[in-house]
Design a protein around this motif. Structure first.
Motif, mmCIF file in Angstrom:
data_model
loop_
_atom_site.group_PDB
_atom_site.id
_atom_site.type_symbol
_atom_site.label_atom_id
_atom_site.label_comp_id
_atom_site.label_asym_id
_atom_site.label_seq_id
_atom_site.Cartn_x
_atom_site.Cartn_y
_atom_site.Cartn_z
ATOM 1 N N TYR A 70 29.375 37.386 61.954
ATOM 2 C CA TYR A 70 28.950 37.668 60.655
ATOM 3 C C TYR A 70 27.988 38.706 60.636
ATOM 4 O O TYR A 70 27.959 39.772 59.707
ATOM 5 N N CYS A 71 26.892 38.641 61.378
ATOM 6 C CA CYS A 71 26.006 39.815 61.382
ATOM 7 C C CYS A 71 26.350 41.166 61.589
ATOM 8 O O CYS A 71 26.360 42.501 61.144
ATOM 9 N N LYS A 72 27.411 41.276 62.677
ATOM 10 C CA LYS A 72 28.242 42.300 63.069
ATOM 11 C C LYS A 72 29.256 42.990 61.840
ATOM 12 O O LYS A 72 29.024 44.145 61.821
ATOM 13 N N LEU A 73 29.763 41.859 61.295
ATOM 14 C CA LEU A 73 30.593 42.540 60.190
ATOM 15 C C LEU A 73 29.889 42.826 59.205
ATOM 16 O O LEU A 73 30.039 44.015 58.424
ATOM 17 N N HIS A 74 28.804 42.201 58.556
ATOM 18 C CA HIS A 74 27.964 42.344 57.174
ATOM 19 C C HIS A 74 26.944 43.695 57.401
ATOM 20 O O HIS A 74 26.423 44.006 56.527
ATOM 21 N N PHE A 75 26.461 43.632 58.468
ATOM 22 C CA PHE A 75 25.140 44.663 58.729
ATOM 23 C C PHE A 75 25.667 45.493 59.854
ATOM 24 O O PHE A 75 25.187 46.818 59.493
#
Length: 156
Positions: A70-75
């Motif tokens: 999630y963090c890789k994709l969103h941030f």
């Protein structure tokens, strides 16, 4: 065979010289590239995994790997898209048309990109890593996840 070493102490300098000597002795030809400055640090990796773990334990987002994806994709992806024309164009060509679920899946371990998933955070320089950390802390901190103890350790 490509080897990389960061020299930040007398011991690491000795290790680098030993590696270079061994490679030259074995291969008789070695290409050496040097530059001053720091890469993204192992401390940043450790901090991110501590943050992912905290998020996983405090939210219903799933396990650490779910949070990492999630963090890789969103941030991470937006950081890379804004800082690298090649990344921006590659994303637009190869990923923008994929479903959200597929993009999220590719951020983690998969046959196409290996155990670390699609390369995002490993492409960061130190500054981009700091921005990524700040974005995760701001978003999840605003949603009740406490990071002050982790971020205080990172600053020390």
């Amino acid at each position: 065979m490509t080897e990389k070493i960061s020299v930040n102490s007398q011991a690491k300098l000795s290790e680098a010289i030993t590696m270079l000597t061994r490679l030259f002795r074995d291969k008789k030809f070695v290409v050496v590239s040097m530059r001053p400055g720091k890469d993204r640090t192992l401390d940043q990796n450790a901090l991110w995994f501590a943050m992912y773990d905290r998020i996983a334990k405090t939210t219903d987002m799933g396990d650490v790997e779910d949070v990492r994806r999630y963090c890789k994709l969103h941030f991470g992806v937006p950081i890379m898209r804004s800082s690298s024309r090649d990344f921006f164009e590659g994303w637009a060509t190869s990923f923008v048309h994929l479903t959200y679920e597929r993009k999220l899946h590719l951020m983690g371990a998969c046959a196409m990109f290996g155990p670390d998933g699609f390369p995002v955070t490993r492409l960061f320089n130190r500054e981009q890593g700091c921005i990524y950390t700040d974005k995760i802390a701001a978003y999840f901190g605003g949603n009740g996840v406490y990071f002050d103890d982790l971020l205080g350790e990172a600053a020390a």
